[in-house]
Design an enzyme around this catalytic site. Structure first.
Site, short mmCIF file in Angstrom:
data_model
loop_
_atom_site.label_atom_id
_atom_site.label_comp_id
_atom_site.label_asym_id
_atom_site.label_seq_id
_atom_site.Cartn_x
_atom_site.Cartn_y
_atom_site.Cartn_z
CE1 TYR A 141 52.62 33.79 29.26
CE2 TYR A 141 54.91 33.11 28.88
CZ TYR A 141 53.92 33.51 28.53
OH TYR A 141 53.80 33.94 27.36
CE LYS A 186 46.23 47.49 26.59
NZ LYS A 186 45.97 48.01 25.39
CG ASP A 219 48.00 48.56 22.86
OD1 ASP A 219 48.88 49.05 23.51
OD2 ASP A 219 47.04 49.02 22.74
CG ASP A 243 56.65 34.04 25.18
OD1 ASP A 243 57.53 33.59 24.36
OD2 ASP A 243 55.64 33.30 25.58
CG ASP A 247 58.36 34.14 18.93
OD1 ASP A 247 59.35 34.12 19.82
OD2 ASP A 247 57.60 33.29 18.92
#
Ligand code: NAD
Length: 353
Positions: A141, A186, A219, A243, A247
């Site tokens: 970001y 990851k 994942d 992020d 959610d």
């Protein structure tokens, strides 16, 4: 105690839910003899409209001078043209960066009475109580961005220092809870994730040998959050993965409108905000759930103002209001009365008193 709190209402439902949080803080102040002085400042789309800048210098100054900052939300369709040079979210990213609040703490708490509002089966939700710690001021970001007519790129960068400081925050919090840390990366694909994993493994072995560490690829973590959410105690991860996963985790609680967050740096000042956005689809309707904003104010009382008992009282008042049947539209079940944003807040204040 006396404290200066900068309020950043922002856009959409932001002003509604920040006003509710302020009303609850006033009730706390009245009951316990504290004086909270509020300074309101501009951020996001409202600030672009008024000044052309999503984070004017006056807002930065007001935030830096405050004991804590309480934010609503930023953004909305009016400012969401992808080609716009100035966007509301730039203000929020810059604010996190200038305040140095690198650790975003998001508790995921289940209210048993709301189990029906979650898309998951109630037996999967039993015992869910986790903290997700998201790195907030680094990663993709904040990396360099490029764009031509035919291509685009976003650079993801992390330093050893950035990983160490966020993993330390998470490990300390795990030590105060059930002593389990899950680091999400990851590492099978990304170099930044391989650095993240190396640093985490070394630091946890050297400094926190008593904390049980689990490592998951993002994942797989997305899947395990839904299949075995009660196994998680503290999760730590980088900016973008955090992020997205938070959610997802919010659906365990039934609604984005229930979950608060705290963003902390090395000092006691912090930035507190609900995890939801500006909810343009319900803005101005008076039906937004204020619980996430009120619970964010409770986190502020605890982490920035050192008022643990008052924080716990506000959290208990939310839980009591919910168990007493108070429901906004996002968490109603058949037969429940739908409360407006203000009526829900009144119910929380009634439970507080
Ligand atoms: P959102 O969180 O605003 O809304 C998602 C859905 O959840 C909507 O249906 C909304 O009505 C509902 N919802 C959210 N908060 C609620 C509440 N308190 N009570 C009841 N229902 C609630 O996410 P979005 O729609 O993807 O984004 C809308 C805007 O918000 C975009 O401009 C986005 O960039 C921005 N955004 C801002 C932040 C932030 O300020 N921290 C975070 C996320 C999104």
């Amino acid at each position: 105690m006396e404290a200066v709190i900068t309020l950043l209402p922002g856009d959409g439902i932001g002003p509604d839910v920040t006003a509710c949080a302020r009303n609850v803080l006033d009730a706390v102040a009245g009951k316990h003899g504290h004086t909270f002085q509020y300074k309101e400042a501009l951020i996001g789309g409202a600030s672009i409209d008024a000044t052309g800048d999503p984070l004017p210098a006056a807002t930065v100054d007001a935030c830096k001078a405050a004991d804590a900052v309480l934010l609503g939300a930023v953004g909305g369709p009016k400012w969401s043209d992808p080609n716009a040079a100035v966007r509301p979210e730039q203000g929020l990213l810059k604010l996190r960066s200038v305040l140095g609040v690198y650790a975003n703490i998001r508790p995921v708490r289940i209210y048993p009475e709301l189990a029906g509002a979650s898309p998951l089966r109630p037996e999967i939700l039993e015992g869910v109580d986790m903290l997700v710690i998201r790195e907030l001021t680094g990663g993709i970001y904040f990396g360099k961005k490029t764009r031509t007519d035919t291509s685009a790129s976003d650079l993801c960068e992390y330093t050893v220092d950035e990983v160490e400081r966020i993993v330390r925050v998470a490990a300390r919090l795990a030590g105060e809870r059930r002593g389990r840390l899950c680091s999400v990366d990851k590492a099978n694909v990304l170099e930044t994730s391989r650095l993240w994993r190396d640093v985490t493994d070394r630091l946890m072995a050297d400094e926190f040998p008593n904390i049980e560490v689990e490592t998951l690829l993002v994942d797989a973590a997305a899947m395990h959050l839904l299949s075995r959410p009660s196994d998680f105690d503290v999760i730590v991860t980088e900016n973008m993965f955090g992020d997205i996963l938070t959610d997802e985790a919010s659906m365990l609680a039934g609604s984005l409108g229930m979950l608060p967050s705290a963003s902390l740096g090395d000092g006691s000042a912090g930035l507190y905000e609900p995890i939801h956005g500006s909810a343009p689809d319900i803005a101005g309707m008076g039906i937004a759930n204020p619980c996430a904003a009120v619970a964010s104010a409770a986190m502020m009382l605890r982490h920035s103002l050192g008022l643990d008992a008052e924080a716990a009282a506000v959290e208990q008042a939310i839980a009591d209001a919910i168990s007493g049947g108070a429901r906004t539209a996002d968490i109603v079940a058949e037969g429940d009365t739908r409360l407006s944003t203000d009526a829900m807040t009144d119910e929380i204040i009634r439970c507080l008193n």
